[in-house]
Write a protein that holds these residues in place. Structure first.
Motif, mmCIF file in Angstrom:
data_model
loop_
_atom_site.group_PDB
_atom_site.id
_atom_site.type_symbol
_atom_site.label_atom_id
_atom_site.label_comp_id
_atom_site.label_asym_id
_atom_site.label_seq_id
_atom_site.Cartn_x
_atom_site.Cartn_y
_atom_site.Cartn_z
ATOM 1 N N THR A 124 -8.670 -2.889 5.026
ATOM 2 C CA THR A 124 -8.084 -2.255 6.055
ATOM 3 C C THR A 124 -6.849 -2.977 6.595
ATOM 4 O O THR A 124 -6.233 -3.560 5.620
ATOM 5 C CB THR A 124 -9.069 -2.676 7.466
ATOM 6 O OG1 THR A 124 -8.563 -2.053 8.662
ATOM 7 C CG2 THR A 124 -8.821 -4.235 7.713
ATOM 8 N N GLU A 125 -6.142 -2.194 7.560
ATOM 9 C CA GLU A 125 -4.913 -2.576 8.047
ATOM 10 C C GLU A 125 -4.668 -4.028 8.344
ATOM 11 O O GLU A 125 -5.677 -4.486 8.815
ATOM 12 C CB GLU A 125 -4.291 -1.794 9.113
ATOM 13 C CG GLU A 125 -3.680 -0.331 8.581
ATOM 14 C CD GLU A 125 -5.251 0.777 8.550
ATOM 15 O OE1 GLU A 125 -6.560 0.079 8.949
ATOM 16 O OE2 GLU A 125 -5.138 1.743 8.042
ATOM 17 N N LYS A 159 -6.032 -5.183 12.138
ATOM 18 C CA LYS A 159 -7.330 -4.626 12.305
ATOM 19 C C LYS A 159 -8.241 -5.762 12.288
ATOM 20 O O LYS A 159 -9.559 -5.382 12.211
ATOM 21 C CB LYS A 159 -7.629 -3.441 11.563
ATOM 22 C CG LYS A 159 -6.924 -2.241 11.749
ATOM 23 C CD LYS A 159 -6.815 -1.936 13.270
ATOM 24 C CE LYS A 159 -6.360 -0.378 13.455
ATOM 25 N NZ LYS A 159 -4.856 -0.375 13.340
ATOM 26 N N LYS A 195 2.211 -8.899 8.248
ATOM 27 C CA LYS A 195 2.230 -7.272 7.822
ATOM 28 C C LYS A 195 3.225 -7.187 6.796
ATOM 29 O O LYS A 195 2.855 -6.037 6.052
ATOM 30 C CB LYS A 195 2.897 -6.801 9.070
ATOM 31 C CG LYS A 195 4.328 -7.142 9.157
ATOM 32 C CD LYS A 195 5.420 -6.484 10.183
ATOM 33 C CE LYS A 195 6.589 -6.942 10.372
ATOM 34 N NZ LYS A 195 7.272 -6.357 11.569
ATOM 35 N N HIS A 232 0.579 -6.915 1.309
ATOM 36 C CA HIS A 232 -0.766 -6.348 1.201
ATOM 37 C C HIS A 232 -0.745 -5.610 -0.022
ATOM 38 O O HIS A 232 0.082 -5.774 -1.173
ATOM 39 C CB HIS A 232 -0.516 -5.038 2.397
ATOM 40 C CG HIS A 232 0.871 -4.313 2.482
ATOM 41 N ND1 HIS A 232 1.394 -3.613 1.262
ATOM 42 C CD2 HIS A 232 1.964 -4.601 3.278
ATOM 43 C CE1 HIS A 232 2.457 -3.271 1.516
ATOM 44 N NE2 HIS A 232 3.058 -3.732 2.474
ATOM 45 N N LYS A 281 -2.907 -2.317 2.594
ATOM 46 C CA LYS A 281 -4.000 -2.847 3.251
ATOM 47 C C LYS A 281 -4.186 -4.369 2.780
ATOM 48 O O LYS A 281 -3.837 -4.804 1.684
ATOM 49 C CB LYS A 281 -5.289 -1.926 2.979
ATOM 50 C CG LYS A 281 -5.055 -0.584 3.874
ATOM 51 C CD LYS A 281 -6.174 0.145 3.699
ATOM 52 C CE LYS A 281 -6.312 1.437 4.136
ATOM 53 N NZ LYS A 281 -7.295 2.252 4.064
#
Length: 287
Positions: free
Chosen positions: A22-23, A26, A77, A80, A85
Protein backbone atom coordinates in the motif's frame (compact mmCIF):
# COMPACT_ATOMS: atom_id res chain seq x y z
CA UNK A 1 -1.74 9.94 25.85
CA UNK A 2 -4.00 6.92 25.75
CA UNK A 3 -2.76 4.33 23.27
CA UNK A 4 -5.38 2.99 20.83
CA UNK A 5 -5.77 -0.75 20.67
CA UNK A 6 -5.75 -2.73 17.47
CA UNK A 7 -7.22 -6.21 17.06
CA UNK A 8 -6.13 -7.76 13.75
CA UNK A 9 -7.79 -11.15 14.04
CA UNK A 10 -11.25 -12.52 14.73
CA UNK A 11 -11.92 -13.97 18.17
CA UNK A 12 -12.26 -17.48 16.70
CA UNK A 13 -8.82 -17.42 15.05
CA UNK A 14 -5.64 -18.56 16.77
CA UNK A 15 -3.46 -16.77 14.23
CA UNK A 16 -3.85 -14.56 11.17
CA UNK A 17 -1.69 -13.65 8.19
CA UNK A 18 -1.64 -10.18 6.65
CA UNK A 19 0.30 -9.22 3.49
CA UNK A 20 0.13 -5.46 2.89
CA UNK A 21 1.13 -3.61 -0.29
CA UNK A 22 0.00 0.00 0.00
CA UNK A 23 0.90 3.70 0.06
CA UNK A 24 3.48 4.76 2.66
CA UNK A 25 0.94 6.72 4.76
CA UNK A 26 -1.78 4.05 4.90
CA UNK A 27 -0.24 2.04 7.75
CA UNK A 28 -1.95 1.55 11.10
CA UNK A 29 -0.95 4.39 13.50
CA UNK A 30 0.42 3.83 17.01
CA UNK A 31 -1.53 0.89 18.43
CA UNK A 32 -1.30 -2.18 20.61
CA UNK A 33 -3.08 -5.53 20.64
CA UNK A 34 -3.53 -8.57 22.82
CA UNK A 35 -1.82 -10.83 20.29
CA UNK A 36 1.81 -11.44 19.45
CA UNK A 37 2.98 -9.87 16.19
CA UNK A 38 5.75 -10.93 13.83
CA UNK A 39 6.41 -8.19 11.26
CA UNK A 40 8.56 -8.40 8.13
CA UNK A 41 9.32 -5.16 6.26
CA UNK A 42 9.78 -6.11 2.60
CA UNK A 43 9.94 -2.61 1.09
CA UNK A 44 10.26 0.73 2.86
CA UNK A 45 12.19 2.50 5.59
CA UNK A 46 11.60 5.22 8.17
CA UNK A 47 11.15 5.37 11.93
CA UNK A 48 9.57 2.71 14.11
CA UNK A 49 8.25 3.08 17.63
CA UNK A 50 8.04 0.02 19.87
CA UNK A 51 7.19 0.81 23.46
CA UNK A 52 9.75 3.31 24.72
CA UNK A 53 12.20 2.77 21.85
CA UNK A 54 12.17 4.92 18.70
CA UNK A 55 14.68 3.92 16.00
CA UNK A 56 15.29 4.07 12.27
CA UNK A 57 14.37 0.96 10.30
CA UNK A 58 14.99 -0.30 6.78
CA UNK A 59 13.71 -3.09 4.58
CA UNK A 60 14.45 -6.68 5.46
CA UNK A 61 14.00 -6.41 9.20
CA UNK A 62 11.88 -8.93 11.09
CA UNK A 63 10.48 -7.92 14.47
CA UNK A 64 8.70 -10.04 17.09
CA UNK A 65 6.46 -7.93 19.36
CA UNK A 66 4.90 -9.38 22.55
CA UNK A 67 1.27 -8.51 23.42
CA UNK A 68 0.26 -5.08 24.73
CA UNK A 69 3.33 -3.11 23.59
CA UNK A 70 2.37 0.07 21.68
CA UNK A 71 4.06 0.21 18.28
CA UNK A 72 3.95 1.65 14.77
CA UNK A 73 6.05 2.02 11.62
CA UNK A 74 6.21 5.50 10.08
CA UNK A 75 7.44 5.14 6.49
CA UNK A 76 9.58 7.60 4.55
CA UNK A 77 7.59 8.82 1.53
CA UNK A 78 10.70 8.72 -0.71
CA UNK A 79 11.47 5.01 -0.24
CA UNK A 80 9.12 2.70 -2.11
CA UNK A 81 8.90 0.13 -4.91
CA UNK A 82 8.25 0.79 -8.62
CA UNK A 83 4.53 1.22 -7.89
CA UNK A 84 5.22 3.89 -5.28
CA UNK A 85 4.19 1.57 -2.45
CA UNK A 86 5.64 -0.05 0.65
CA UNK A 87 5.17 -3.74 1.48
CA UNK A 88 5.16 -5.82 4.64
CA UNK A 89 3.95 -9.13 6.05
CA UNK A 90 2.57 -9.59 9.56
CA UNK A 91 1.52 -12.66 11.51
CA UNK A 92 -0.64 -12.28 14.61
CA UNK A 93 -1.09 -15.13 17.07
CA UNK A 94 -2.56 -15.47 20.54
CA UNK A 95 -0.85 -16.57 23.71
CA UNK A 96 -3.56 -19.23 23.90
CA UNK A 97 -2.23 -20.65 20.64
CA UNK A 98 1.21 -21.10 22.20
CA UNK A 99 -0.30 -22.62 25.32
CA UNK A 100 -2.44 -25.06 23.31
CA UNK A 101 0.59 -26.17 21.33
CA UNK A 102 2.44 -26.96 24.54
CA UNK A 103 -0.53 -28.93 25.88
CA UNK A 104 -1.18 -30.94 22.74
CA UNK A 105 2.41 -31.36 21.59
CA UNK A 106 4.92 -31.76 24.46
CA UNK A 107 7.73 -31.55 21.91
CA UNK A 108 7.06 -27.80 21.70
CA UNK A 109 7.20 -27.31 25.46
CA UNK A 110 10.68 -25.92 26.06
CA UNK A 111 10.81 -24.04 22.76
CA UNK A 112 7.55 -22.17 23.26
CA UNK A 113 8.40 -21.40 26.86
CA UNK A 114 11.35 -19.34 25.59
CA UNK A 115 8.99 -17.28 23.48
CA UNK A 116 6.38 -16.85 26.21
CA UNK A 117 8.95 -15.69 28.76
CA UNK A 118 10.20 -12.94 26.46
CA UNK A 119 8.77 -9.51 27.26
CA UNK A 120 10.84 -7.42 24.82
CA UNK A 121 10.46 -6.79 21.08
CA UNK A 122 13.22 -8.61 19.18
CA UNK A 123 14.86 -8.00 15.81
CA UNK A 124 16.46 -11.02 14.13
CA UNK A 125 19.64 -10.97 12.07
CA UNK A 126 22.01 -13.29 10.22
CA UNK A 127 20.89 -16.78 9.23
CA UNK A 128 17.80 -16.58 11.45
CA UNK A 129 16.63 -13.43 9.66
CA UNK A 130 17.17 -14.97 6.22
CA UNK A 131 15.31 -18.18 7.15
CA UNK A 132 12.38 -16.23 8.61
CA UNK A 133 12.21 -14.07 5.47
CA UNK A 134 11.96 -17.20 3.32
CA UNK A 135 9.25 -18.76 5.49
CA UNK A 136 7.17 -15.58 5.66
CA UNK A 137 7.36 -14.94 1.91
CA UNK A 138 6.30 -18.52 1.18
CA UNK A 139 3.13 -18.05 3.24
CA UNK A 140 1.75 -15.56 0.70
CA UNK A 141 0.96 -18.38 -1.74
CA UNK A 142 -0.12 -20.99 0.83
CA UNK A 143 -3.53 -22.11 2.04
CA UNK A 144 -4.57 -22.08 5.70
CA UNK A 145 -3.18 -25.54 6.52
CA UNK A 146 0.12 -24.84 4.79
CA UNK A 147 0.41 -21.54 6.66
CA UNK A 148 -0.11 -23.33 9.96
CA UNK A 149 2.75 -25.66 9.08
CA UNK A 150 4.96 -22.69 8.17
CA UNK A 151 4.06 -20.92 11.40
CA UNK A 152 5.23 -23.92 13.42
CA UNK A 153 8.57 -23.77 11.60
CA UNK A 154 8.73 -20.03 12.26
CA UNK A 155 8.10 -20.51 15.99
CA UNK A 156 10.79 -23.16 16.11
CA UNK A 157 13.23 -20.82 14.35
CA UNK A 158 12.43 -17.95 16.74
CA UNK A 159 12.79 -20.07 19.86
CA UNK A 160 16.10 -21.62 18.79
CA UNK A 161 17.72 -18.45 17.48
CA UNK A 162 20.45 -16.64 19.39
CA UNK A 163 20.67 -14.00 16.65
CA UNK A 164 18.32 -11.34 17.99
CA UNK A 165 18.58 -7.84 19.41
CA UNK A 166 16.17 -6.08 21.75
CA UNK A 167 14.50 -3.22 19.85
CA UNK A 168 11.51 -2.42 22.05
CA UNK A 169 10.23 -2.57 25.61
CA UNK A 170 7.93 -0.74 27.99
CA UNK A 171 9.49 1.27 30.77
CA UNK A 172 7.57 4.19 32.18
CA UNK A 173 9.48 7.36 31.30
CA UNK A 174 8.36 10.93 31.71
CA UNK A 175 7.82 12.85 28.47
CA UNK A 176 8.09 9.79 26.19
CA UNK A 177 5.13 11.04 24.14
CA UNK A 178 6.89 14.37 23.58
CA UNK A 179 9.97 12.60 22.27
CA UNK A 180 7.80 10.58 19.89
CA UNK A 181 6.19 13.78 18.59
CA UNK A 182 9.64 15.21 17.88
CA UNK A 183 10.69 12.08 15.97
CA UNK A 184 7.51 12.18 13.88
CA UNK A 185 8.07 15.88 13.16
CA UNK A 186 11.59 15.15 11.92
CA UNK A 187 10.36 12.27 9.77
CA UNK A 188 7.79 14.48 8.03
CA UNK A 189 9.77 17.74 7.85
CA UNK A 190 13.42 16.74 7.45
CA UNK A 191 13.36 17.79 3.77
CA UNK A 192 13.35 21.47 4.82
CA UNK A 193 15.22 23.71 7.26
CA UNK A 194 14.29 22.91 10.87
CA UNK A 195 15.09 25.28 13.72
CA UNK A 196 15.53 24.44 17.39
CA UNK A 197 12.85 27.01 18.20
CA UNK A 198 10.12 25.22 16.26
CA UNK A 199 11.10 21.76 17.51
CA UNK A 200 11.11 23.05 21.09
CA UNK A 201 7.64 24.41 20.42
CA UNK A 202 6.50 20.97 19.22
CA UNK A 203 7.76 19.53 22.51
CA UNK A 204 6.13 22.37 24.45
CA UNK A 205 9.38 23.52 26.08
CA UNK A 206 11.71 26.52 26.07
CA UNK A 207 14.64 25.95 23.70
CA UNK A 208 17.25 25.53 26.44
CA UNK A 209 15.02 23.07 28.32
CA UNK A 210 14.37 21.10 25.14
CA UNK A 211 18.09 20.77 24.37
CA UNK A 212 18.73 19.32 27.84
CA UNK A 213 15.65 17.08 27.57
CA UNK A 214 16.64 15.65 24.18
CA UNK A 215 20.24 15.03 25.21
CA UNK A 216 19.12 13.25 28.39
CA UNK A 217 16.58 11.08 26.56
CA UNK A 218 18.71 10.12 23.55
CA UNK A 219 22.33 10.64 24.57
CA UNK A 220 22.95 13.06 21.70
CA UNK A 221 22.07 16.63 20.79
CA UNK A 222 19.08 17.32 18.55
CA UNK A 223 21.34 18.80 15.86
CA UNK A 224 23.46 15.63 15.82
CA UNK A 225 20.35 13.45 15.64
CA UNK A 226 18.93 15.50 12.76
CA UNK A 227 22.15 15.28 10.76
CA UNK A 228 22.43 11.52 11.32
CA UNK A 229 18.79 11.03 10.36
CA UNK A 230 19.27 12.97 7.13
CA UNK A 231 22.40 11.03 6.26
CA UNK A 232 20.62 7.71 6.82
CA UNK A 233 17.73 8.93 4.64
CA UNK A 234 20.19 9.93 1.92
CA UNK A 235 21.76 6.45 2.07
CA UNK A 236 18.39 4.84 1.39
CA UNK A 237 17.74 7.23 -1.50
CA UNK A 238 21.19 6.61 -3.00
CA UNK A 239 20.49 2.89 -3.09
CA UNK A 240 16.81 2.84 -4.01
CA UNK A 241 16.24 5.86 -6.25
CA UNK A 242 17.84 7.27 -9.39
CA UNK A 243 17.95 10.82 -8.04
CA UNK A 244 21.28 12.59 -8.48
CA UNK A 245 23.46 13.37 -5.47
CA UNK A 246 22.52 17.04 -5.71
CA UNK A 247 18.81 16.18 -5.81
CA UNK A 248 19.18 13.90 -2.78
CA UNK A 249 21.05 16.67 -1.00
CA UNK A 250 18.01 18.94 -1.40
CA UNK A 251 15.46 16.17 -0.68
CA UNK A 252 17.12 15.40 2.66
CA UNK A 253 17.24 19.02 3.78
CA UNK A 254 20.95 19.85 3.37
CA UNK A 255 20.69 22.31 0.42
CA UNK A 256 24.48 22.80 0.38
CA UNK A 257 26.18 20.15 -1.76
CA UNK A 258 29.79 20.66 -0.54
CA UNK A 259 28.57 20.53 3.09
CA UNK A 260 26.47 17.44 2.36
CA UNK A 261 29.42 15.66 0.75
CA UNK A 262 31.69 16.60 3.65
CA UNK A 263 29.28 15.45 6.37
CA UNK A 264 28.41 12.27 4.47
CA UNK A 265 32.07 11.28 4.15
CA UNK A 266 32.73 12.11 7.80
CA UNK A 267 29.95 9.77 8.95
CA UNK A 268 30.12 7.02 6.30
CA UNK A 269 33.87 7.25 5.52
CA UNK A 270 33.16 7.36 1.76
CA UNK A 271 31.52 9.85 -0.60
CA UNK A 272 27.84 9.61 -1.61
CA UNK A 273 28.85 8.55 -5.12
CA UNK A 274 31.12 5.80 -3.78
CA UNK A 275 28.37 4.68 -1.37
CA UNK A 276 25.85 4.37 -4.23
CA UNK A 277 28.28 2.44 -6.41
CA UNK A 278 29.31 0.04 -3.64
CA UNK A 279 25.82 -0.74 -2.38
CA UNK A 280 24.16 -0.91 -5.79
CA UNK A 281 26.76 -3.44 -6.93
CA UNK A 282 26.19 -5.45 -3.76
CA UNK A 283 22.40 -5.48 -4.26
CA UNK A 284 22.79 -6.59 -7.87
CA UNK A 285 25.05 -9.43 -6.74
CA UNK A 286 22.62 -10.56 -4.03
CA UNK A 287 19.65 -10.48 -6.38
Amino acid sequence: MKKPKYYPSKSSETFSFDHVHTEFDKQVPLHQQETWELAYIITGSGIRTIGDVVENFSEGEIILIPPDIPHCWSFDKNIHDKEGKIENICIFFKSKFLNDLKNFYPEFGNSLLKIEENTNALSFYGKAQKKLQELLKSMSSQNAIERLSSLLLILNQISSSESANIVGYIKERKNEDKLHEVYMFVLNQSHRAITLDEVAQIAGMPKSTFCLFFKKMTGKSFVTYLIEFRIESSCQMLIKTKLSVSEICVETGFNDIPYFNRIFKKIKKITPTEYRKTHTTRLEYLS
